[in-house]
Scaffold this motif. Sequence first.
Motif, PDB file in Angstrom:
ATOM      1  N   PRO A 169       1.751  -2.589   8.056  1.00  0.00           N
ATOM      2  CA  PRO A 169       0.286  -2.660   7.958  1.00  0.00           C
ATOM      3  C   PRO A 169      -0.403  -1.371   8.402  1.00  0.00           C
ATOM      4  N   TYR A 170       0.165  -0.694   9.378  1.00  0.00           N
ATOM      5  CA  TYR A 170      -0.410   0.560   9.850  1.00  0.00           C
ATOM      6  C   TYR A 170      -0.367   1.626   8.754  1.00  0.00           C
ATOM      7  N   VAL A 171       0.767   1.775   8.092  1.00  0.00           N
ATOM      8  CA  VAL A 171       0.912   2.769   7.039  1.00  0.00           C
ATOM      9  C   VAL A 171       0.019   2.430   5.848  1.00  0.00           C
ATOM     10  N   VAL A 172      -0.013   1.168   5.463  1.00  0.00           N
ATOM     11  CA  VAL A 172      -0.842   0.760   4.326  1.00  0.00           C
ATOM     12  C   VAL A 172      -2.325   0.985   4.634  1.00  0.00           C
ATOM     13  N   GLY A 173      -2.758   0.642   5.816  1.00  0.00           N
ATOM     14  CA  GLY A 173      -4.155   0.829   6.192  1.00  0.00           C
ATOM     15  C   GLY A 173      -4.565   2.294   6.218  1.00  0.00           C
ATOM     16  N   ASN A 174      -3.682   3.162   6.677  1.00  0.00           N
ATOM     17  CA  ASN A 174      -3.989   4.593   6.721  1.00  0.00           C
ATOM     18  C   ASN A 174      -4.021   5.227   5.341  1.00  0.00           C
ATOM     19  N   ASN A 175      -3.346   4.648   4.375  1.00  0.00           N
ATOM     20  CA  ASN A 175      -3.282   5.224   3.035  1.00  0.00           C
ATOM     21  C   ASN A 175      -4.236   4.554   2.054  1.00  0.00           C
ATOM     22  N   GLY A 176      -5.238   3.887   2.543  1.00  0.00           N
ATOM     23  CA  GLY A 176      -6.266   3.337   1.675  1.00  0.00           C
ATOM     24  C   GLY A 176      -5.949   1.980   1.088  1.00  0.00           C
ATOM     25  N   GLY A 177      -5.087   1.238   1.688  1.00  0.00           N
ATOM     26  CA  GLY A 177      -4.738  -0.072   1.154  1.00  0.00           C
ATOM     27  C   GLY A 177      -5.335  -1.202   1.960  1.00  0.00           C
ATOM     28  N   GLY A 178      -6.583  -1.078   2.331  1.00  0.00           N
ATOM     29  CA  GLY A 178      -7.234  -2.093   3.169  1.00  0.00           C
ATOM     30  C   GLY A 178      -7.292  -3.459   2.529  1.00  0.00           C
ATOM     31  N   ALA A 179      -7.554  -3.506   1.212  1.00  0.00           N
ATOM     32  CA  ALA A 179      -7.621  -4.800   0.520  1.00  0.00           C
ATOM     33  C   ALA A 179      -6.245  -5.465   0.510  1.00  0.00           C
ATOM     34  N   PHE A 180      -5.212  -4.669   0.257  1.00  0.00           N
ATOM     35  CA  PHE A 180      -3.856  -5.223   0.288  1.00  0.00           C
ATOM     36  C   PHE A 180      -3.492  -5.676   1.692  1.00  0.00           C
ATOM     37  N   LEU A 181      -3.976  -4.957   2.693  1.00  0.00           N
ATOM     38  CA  LEU A 181      -3.694  -5.313   4.076  1.00  0.00           C
ATOM     39  C   LEU A 181      -4.242  -6.686   4.427  1.00  0.00           C
ATOM     40  N   LEU A 182      -5.423  -7.016   3.925  1.00  0.00           N
ATOM     41  CA  LEU A 182      -5.983  -8.350   4.165  1.00  0.00           C
ATOM     42  C   LEU A 182      -5.104  -9.434   3.539  1.00  0.00           C
ATOM     43  N   VAL A 183      -4.640  -9.193   2.325  1.00  0.00           N
ATOM     44  CA  VAL A 183      -3.745 -10.151   1.664  1.00  0.00           C
ATOM     45  C   VAL A 183      -2.446 -10.275   2.441  1.00  0.00           C
ATOM     46  N   TYR A 184      -1.913  -9.163   2.916  1.00  0.00           N
ATOM     47  CA  TYR A 184      -0.669  -9.169   3.694  1.00  0.00           C
ATOM     48  C   TYR A 184      -0.819 -10.001   4.971  1.00  0.00           C
ATOM     49  N   ILE A 185      -1.929  -9.806   5.674  1.00  0.00           N
ATOM     50  CA  ILE A 185      -2.160 -10.560   6.912  1.00  0.00           C
ATOM     51  C   ILE A 185      -2.292 -12.051   6.609  1.00  0.00           C
ATOM     52  N   LEU A 186      -2.995 -12.395   5.536  1.00  0.00           N
ATOM     53  CA  LEU A 186      -3.113 -13.804   5.151  1.00  0.00           C
ATOM     54  C   LEU A 186      -1.755 -14.410   4.829  1.00  0.00           C
ATOM     55  N   LEU A 187      -0.910 -13.664   4.126  1.00  0.00           N
ATOM     56  CA  LEU A 187       0.418 -14.181   3.791  1.00  0.00           C
ATOM     57  C   LEU A 187       1.301 -14.339   5.027  1.00  0.00           C
ATOM     58  N   VAL A 188       1.224 -13.396   5.936  1.00  0.00           N
ATOM     59  CA  VAL A 188       2.015 -13.511   7.165  1.00  0.00           C
ATOM     60  C   VAL A 188       1.556 -14.716   7.976  1.00  0.00           C
TER      61      VAL A 188
END
Length: 84
Positions: free
Chosen positions: A32-51
Amino acid sequence: MGTSTRGFGLRIGFIFSMAAFSIGIGNLWKFPYVVGNNGGGAFLLVYILLVMSSTALPAWWHNTAGVICGAQEYLYGKTQPMKI
């Protein structure tokens, strides 16, 4: 009968278990840290919901079903049922 202790039978089992734990924690921490730093904030929300849905919801359902079905009496002795 002799007493038995719980634990790992072999040292290699402990080593493999700790390696798997470290890899799993690394995935939940770094990805999540790498994805958030590289502009993947929307994907990060989906990832957190799935986890959360793959860990918290099954644990909640397991506990709720145990209370409703009376499984806690089998595990913990006579208790008061939950009022719904």
